[in-house]
Scaffold this motif. Structure first.
Motif, PDB file in Angstrom:
ATOM      1  N   MET B   1       0.850  -1.200   0.000  1.00  0.00           N
ATOM      2  CA  MET B   1       0.000   0.000   0.000  1.00  0.00           C
ATOM      3  C   MET B   1       0.883   1.248   0.000  1.00  0.00           C
ATOM      4  N   ARG B   2       0.610   2.140  -0.934  1.00  0.00           N
ATOM      5  CA  ARG B   2       1.427   3.347  -1.064  1.00  0.00           C
ATOM      6  C   ARG B   2       0.497   4.554  -1.173  1.00  0.00           C
ATOM      7  N   LEU B   3       0.628   5.443  -0.230  1.00  0.00           N
ATOM      8  CA  LEU B   3      -0.212   6.646  -0.231  1.00  0.00           C
ATOM      9  C   LEU B   3       0.664   7.867  -0.464  1.00  0.00           C
ATOM     10  N   GLU B   4       0.305   8.634  -1.491  1.00  0.00           N
ATOM     11  CA  GLU B   4       0.961   9.930  -1.706  1.00  0.00           C
ATOM     12  C   GLU B   4       0.015  10.993  -1.176  1.00  0.00           C
ATOM     13  N   LEU B   5       0.484  11.737  -0.190  1.00  0.00           N
ATOM     14  CA  LEU B   5      -0.345  12.797   0.381  1.00  0.00           C
ATOM     15  C   LEU B   5       0.199  14.141  -0.089  1.00  0.00           C
ATOM     16  N   GLY B   6      -0.540  14.751  -1.007  1.00  0.00           N
ATOM     17  CA  GLY B   6      -0.131  16.049  -1.561  1.00  0.00           C
ATOM     18  C   GLY B   6      -0.691  17.170  -0.710  1.00  0.00           C
ATOM     19  N   LYS B   7       0.216  18.013  -0.180  1.00  0.00           N
ATOM     20  CA  LYS B   7      -0.229  19.091   0.704  1.00  0.00           C
ATOM     21  C   LYS B   7      -0.260  20.413  -0.042  1.00  0.00           C
ATOM     22  N   ILE B   8      -1.390  21.053   0.036  1.00  0.00           N
ATOM     23  CA  ILE B   8      -1.544  22.336  -0.644  1.00  0.00           C
ATOM     24  C   ILE B   8      -1.737  23.409   0.418  1.00  0.00           C
ATOM     25  N   ARG B   9      -0.741  24.278   0.535  1.00  0.00           N
ATOM     26  CA  ARG B   9      -0.786  25.275   1.610  1.00  0.00           C
ATOM     27  C   ARG B   9      -1.722  26.415   1.242  1.00  0.00           C
ATOM     28  N   ILE B  10      -2.621  26.692   2.144  1.00  0.00           N
ATOM     29  CA  ILE B  10      -3.586  27.768   1.919  1.00  0.00           C
ATOM     30  C   ILE B  10      -3.189  28.950   2.804  1.00  0.00           C
ATOM     31  N   ARG B  11      -3.085  30.131   2.177  1.00  0.00           N
ATOM     32  CA  ARG B  11      -2.641  31.301   2.937  1.00  0.00           C
ATOM     33  C   ARG B  11      -3.809  32.176   3.382  1.00  0.00           C
ATOM     34  N   SER B  12      -4.901  32.155   2.601  1.00  0.00           N
ATOM     35  CA  SER B  12      -6.057  32.967   3.002  1.00  0.00           C
ATOM     36  C   SER B  12      -7.314  32.335   2.425  1.00  0.00           C
ATOM     37  N   ALA B  13      -8.457  32.800   2.882  1.00  0.00           N
ATOM     38  CA  ALA B  13      -9.719  32.234   2.418  1.00  0.00           C
ATOM     39  C   ALA B  13     -10.781  33.316   2.381  1.00  0.00           C
ATOM     40  N   ALA B  14     -11.716  33.171   1.441  1.00  0.00           N
ATOM     41  CA  ALA B  14     -12.823  34.127   1.332  1.00  0.00           C
ATOM     42  C   ALA B  14     -13.980  33.437   0.619  1.00  0.00           C
ATOM     43  N   PHE B  15     -15.163  34.043   0.721  1.00  0.00           N
ATOM     44  CA  PHE B  15     -16.305  33.506  -0.012  1.00  0.00           C
ATOM     45  C   PHE B  15     -16.312  34.065  -1.430  1.00  0.00           C
ATOM     46  N   GLY B  16     -16.710  33.238  -2.406  1.00  0.00           N
ATOM     47  CA  GLY B  16     -16.736  33.673  -3.799  1.00  0.00           C
ATOM     48  C   GLY B  16     -17.817  32.941  -4.565  1.00  0.00           C
ATOM     49  N   ASN B  17     -17.778  33.059  -5.896  1.00  0.00           N
ATOM     50  CA  ASN B  17     -18.821  32.451  -6.736  1.00  0.00           C
ATOM     51  C   ASN B  17     -18.588  30.976  -6.981  1.00  0.00           C
ATOM     52  N   GLU B  18     -17.355  30.541  -6.862  1.00  0.00           N
ATOM     53  CA  GLU B  18     -17.093  29.110  -7.006  1.00  0.00           C
ATOM     54  C   GLU B  18     -16.078  28.676  -5.955  1.00  0.00           C
ATOM     55  N   THR B  19     -16.042  27.363  -5.713  1.00  0.00           N
ATOM     56  CA  THR B  19     -15.084  26.845  -4.748  1.00  0.00           C
ATOM     57  C   THR B  19     -13.820  26.461  -5.499  1.00  0.00           C
ATOM     58  N   CYS B  20     -12.735  27.184  -5.231  1.00  0.00           N
ATOM     59  CA  CYS B  20     -11.501  26.938  -5.982  1.00  0.00           C
ATOM     60  C   CYS B  20     -10.308  27.489  -5.200  1.00  0.00           C
ATOM     61  N   ILE B  21      -9.118  27.133  -5.669  1.00  0.00           N
ATOM     62  CA  ILE B  21      -7.898  27.645  -5.041  1.00  0.00           C
ATOM     63  C   ILE B  21      -7.117  28.408  -6.117  1.00  0.00           C
ATOM     64  N   ARG B  22      -6.798  29.666  -5.807  1.00  0.00           N
ATOM     65  CA  ARG B  22      -5.982  30.444  -6.748  1.00  0.00           C
ATOM     66  C   ARG B  22      -4.837  31.084  -5.988  1.00  0.00           C
ATOM     67  N   GLU B  23      -3.631  30.748  -6.382  1.00  0.00           N
ATOM     68  CA  GLU B  23      -2.422  31.314  -5.769  1.00  0.00           C
ATOM     69  C   GLU B  23      -2.477  31.240  -4.247  1.00  0.00           C
ATOM     70  N   GLY B  24      -2.811  30.080  -3.768  1.00  0.00           N
ATOM     71  CA  GLY B  24      -2.795  29.881  -2.322  1.00  0.00           C
ATOM     72  C   GLY B  24      -3.989  30.451  -1.585  1.00  0.00           C
ATOM     73  N   LYS B  25      -4.940  31.015  -2.327  1.00  0.00           N
ATOM     74  CA  LYS B  25      -6.141  31.531  -1.663  1.00  0.00           C
ATOM     75  C   LYS B  25      -7.321  30.611  -1.964  1.00  0.00           C
ATOM     76  N   LEU B  26      -8.032  30.251  -0.887  1.00  0.00           N
ATOM     77  CA  LEU B  26      -9.195  29.382  -1.031  1.00  0.00           C
ATOM     78  C   LEU B  26     -10.445  30.241  -1.164  1.00  0.00           C
ATOM     79  N   TRP B  27     -11.197  29.993  -2.243  1.00  0.00           N
ATOM     80  CA  TRP B  27     -12.497  30.644  -2.424  1.00  0.00           C
ATOM     81  C   TRP B  27     -13.579  29.607  -2.173  1.00  0.00           C
ATOM     82  N   ILE B  28     -14.589  29.996  -1.452  1.00  0.00           N
ATOM     83  CA  ILE B  28     -15.658  29.041  -1.122  1.00  0.00           C
ATOM     84  C   ILE B  28     -16.994  29.569  -1.625  1.00  0.00           C
ATOM     85  N   ASP B  29     -17.682  28.727  -2.389  1.00  0.00           N
ATOM     86  CA  ASP B  29     -19.035  29.043  -2.840  1.00  0.00           C
ATOM     87  C   ASP B  29     -19.985  28.676  -1.700  1.00  0.00           C
TER      88      ASP B  29
END
Lengths: 351, 428
Positions: B1-29
């Motif tokens: 069993m081999r698990l690759e855990l990819g870590k994506i560092r989030i620096r800030s977060a805000a609400f937006g029209n879609e849920t996505c990550i852009r340049e370390g910022k998390l947008w949440i619909d």
């Protein structure tokens, strides 16, 4: 910048306070401005960092025979000097003096909020009486150790007087108080656990972070001779309370218990009783509190003549997270009251 | 069993029209998330808030904490057996949002829910003051019974974690950790000189608010079971409880189980990590004898030289912890126990409800009854007055100015017995 001089009051008995020997042990508390007797040694050890502003002296017999009154008088004398810290003794292995230092110390900490340092031989009864509140430097068993003890007491007094937190007993040189103090480690717990296991594998010395305590064993009471005449009490740690929890007993880590009348009550009805226990599924207990504390069945047994009667009061608290020390206190207090109330046996339920 | 855990560092977060990550910022619909959670007919209202490290925000009462994640390659999405089709996990690539957590709150279900302070003295006691928290407040429909209420809120939190996790699917991770263990027999040949270590993880399993789920199976109904650590790291184990907030293992902590991670770090170097035995904490003596004996037998069959045992909860489970320790030590398996303490508010009480002389190596993660004072918050998410009823709080905990005095008991993750945090005690 010059540091503020720490203001110290020194507490002594009649002998060290230069009043006299055993014949003056009845001396009521008095105060003298400045340093007297060992307080001069303390002053010397503190140098210009602290000043003994007053010495309070009380005869050992007076203290131990009039403890409440003596404490009140001593506190008044100490208060007028507005000290930053109080030093008591050292009492070495003198039992009455040790008790006076310890009890005075406790009263000062609790009543005036001022830290207290003392010095005693490990087996002085004053140690156990006061070590939770007073920082006690371990000394030899006689006054020959005065020269060793005073500089250690002075160092602790200065730190406490400045409002600094003391380190561990090992680091600071005082008798362990038996307090588990919350601190932050430089490594998380799992990392420490794996390191400790590796030490065990490698046969290296390791130190457990929680030494195992000694547990008491309680001898069971002799059986009840005649149940048909017995008065049976209900006691529980399952959190069954009158609805609304009138005494606001905690849902975990209880610091108190309740005592409620069930005279004339045949059944714990769900609209009148509930559990407030935070350690188990409350749904079924709230549907029928008798599931935790079986009053209904006991009443049946009373009617059938199997037991004499159900005691008119039940005692109840919450067990989850409740410290062993509080549990022991509850047990002793409840046991004493039950005995006074003429109870022959107890059904003690937990959850 | 081999698990690759990819870590994506989030620096800030805000609400937006879609849920996505852009340049370390998390947008949440937010509307999309609310609509998803309201698909459960038991959910009446959903609020979504953001709480960031340093904000003078208090979240109370906290039920669970979940890390947003997505499975990129390999079997199993989300939390199989609970929110998704049953497949085992632990293989392939998973992406995880670092520094972000979903936190669930809402009307109190039981007494043992907790507090997260995002700033000040309270923040240092909980690891979840350092994450950007997406706080989901779930209000159920009227008349919902407790068991249903708990399940409804639990599933909503898991779904919210997966919903936000989707944003990480196409993102290049900042770091990839690989977890690969090989077989027990293979490792025995490969590392003949290394001591063989098993991790025995005790899971609370005592009924409503005191359950844990393994692939959706209620852990109180299991016999102790051997599981690959990758499965734990990939969503097999889910918290269904609010056993005292201080030492409950949140779902976030199951996904990042610190004992598993620390044993992995030393695997093949200082020790040979055999795997994890998941065991339960029973309320009957027969149950304790069965589970502890069974777990010990598995450890013996594996040829373990040593075991780390972690507890969940305190009081009654102390007996399971000590029984596990006694049986393992008597079988010649060296143990280290991780537990917290109930030493009373002044710390002077005996700490555990049970003890055995074999327990000579213990890591303590703090006194649950130590008192802390939390200054007034500028913003409360949830209900501040809940503190009077929470384990660790009491009548009078909440001062008129909003200040709270409570025991560590009430702070989520403060005395984590999987050793996830750095609180401990010293004998003074």
């Amino acid at each position: 910048m010059t540091e503020k001089k720490i203001r110290v009051v020194h507490y002594l008995n009649q002998f060290f306070g230069n009043i006299g020997g055993e014949d003056k042990a009845g001396q009521p508390p008095i105060s003298k401005d400045g340093a007297v007797g060992p307080a001069m040694g303390l002053q010397q050890a503190m140098g210009d960092k602290g000043e003994v502003v007053g010495t309070v002296i009380c005869g050992d017999n007076y203290f131990n025979e009039n403890t409440a009154e003596a404490k009140k008088q001593i506190l008044e004398l100490i208060r007028k000097y507005s000290p930053d810290v109080v030093v008591a003794g050292p009492a070495f292995n003198a039992g009455r003096y040790g008790m006076a230092c310890g009890e005075t110390g406790k009263a000062v900490v609790q009543g005036l909020g001022i830290p207290v340092v003392s010095g005693m031989y490990n087996e002085n009864p004053g140690v156990d009486a006061s070590k939770l509140a007073v920082y006690i430097v371990p000394t030899a068993d006689s006054a020959a150790d005065m020269r060793n003890a005073l500089p250690k007491m002075a160092a602790l007094a200065l730190k406490l007087g400045r409002g600094e937190d003391l380190g561990t007993p090992q680091e600071e040189g005082y008798i362990p108080q038996g307090r588990r103090v919350t601190v932050f480690s430089d490594r998380i717990g799992s990392t420490r656990a794996v390191e400790m296991l590796m030490k065990r594998f490698n046969g290296e010395p390791f130190e457990t972070e929680l030494p195992m305590p000694e547990f008491d064993r309680v001898e069971p009471a002799p059986p009840v001779k005649d149940m048909t005449k017995a008065n049976i009490a209900l006691v529980c740690t399952g959190g069954i309370m009158p609805a609304g929890n009138p005494d606001r007993i905690e849902s975990a880590s209880a610091t108190k218990y309740g005592r409620y009348s069930i005279a004339g009550l045949d059944d714990f009805l769900p609209e009148d009783y509930e559990t407030i226990h935070g350690g188990y599924d409350p749904v079924y207990a709230n549907q029928d509190p008798d599931r935790i504390l079986p009053l209904d069945v006991l009443r049946d047994m009373q009617k059938e003549g199997i037991i004499g009667k159900v005691h008119d009061y039940f005692y109840t608290t919450v067990g989850t997270g409740t410290s062993v020390a509080n549990s022991m206190r509850f047990g002793q207090e409840i046991g004493k009251q039950l005995k006074e109330e003429g109870v022959d046996a107890v059904i003690l339920t937990s959850t | 069993m081999r698990l690759e855990l990819g870590k994506i560092r989030i620096r800030s977060a805000a609400f937006g029209n879609e849920t996505c990550i852009r340049e370390g910022k998390l947008w949440i619909d937010k509307e999309g998330l609310v609509a998803l959670l309201k698909e459960d007919p038991r959910v009446r209202e959903v609020e979504v808030d953001l709480a960031k490290p340093g904000d003078k925000t208090r979240i109370i009462p906290v039920k669970d904490v979940i890390q947003p994640r997505v499975k990129v390659t390999g079997k199993g999405q989300g939390f199989p057996g609970l929110t998704t089709r049953m497949e085992t996990v632990g293989d392939g690539r998973t992406h995880a949002l670092e520094n972000v957590a979903v936190v669930t709150t809402g009307r109190i279900v039981g007494f043992q829910e907790g507090i997260i302070d995002m700033w000040g003295p309270g923040a240092q006691y909980t690891p979840f003051s350092k994450t950007i928290n997406v706080v989901v407040t779930i209000e159920p429909v009227e008349g919902l019974k407790e068991h249903q209420h708990e399940e409804c809120v639990r599933l909503a939190g898991l779904k919210a974690g997966s919903y936000i996790g989707q944003a990480a699917r196409e993102i290049e991770p900042d770091e990839i950790q690989v977890f690969e263990l090989g077989t027990i027999t293979g490792n025995a040949k490969k590392y003949p000189q290394l001591p063989k270590v098993v991790y025995i993880e005790m899971l609370i399993s005592q009924g409503l608010l005191h359950d844990t789920y393994i692939y959706g199976v209620d852990s109180k109904k299991i016999l102790p079971t051997l599981i690959h650590p990758n499965e734990i790291l990939d969503g097999a184990v889910v918290s269904g409880n609010c056993v005292a907030a201080c030492d409950k293992i949140t779902t976030f902590q199951h996904l990042n189980n610190s004992v598993v991670l620390d044993l992995y770090k030393r695997h093949g170097k200082d020790l040979n990590f055999l795997g994890v035995i998941l065991t339960n904490e029973n309320v009957t003596l027969d149950g304790k004898l069965r589970a502890c004996g069974y777990a010990t037998n598995i450890a013996k069959m594996l040829g373990a030289d040593g075991a780390i045992i972690s507890e969940e909860g305190y009081g009654n489970p102390d007996t399971d912890l000590m029984m596990n320790c006694r049986l393992l030590e008597d079988a010649g398996i060296k143990t280290v126990l991780i537990t917290d303490e109930c030493a009373g508010r002044d710390g002077s009480s005996q700490s555990l409800a049970d003890c055995v002389q074999q327990a000579k190596a213990i890591v303590t993660t703090g006194n649950v009854s130590a008192l802390v004072v939390l200054p007034p918050a500028e913003k409360i998410i949830g209900r501040a007055e809940a503190i009077a009823n929470l384990a660790g709080g009491y009548d009078g905990s909440l001062a008129a100015d909003g200040r709270i005095t409570c025991e560590l008991n009430a702070i989520i993750g403060s005395t984590s017995e999987i050793g996830y945090h750095n609180v401990t005690t010293k004998l003074y």
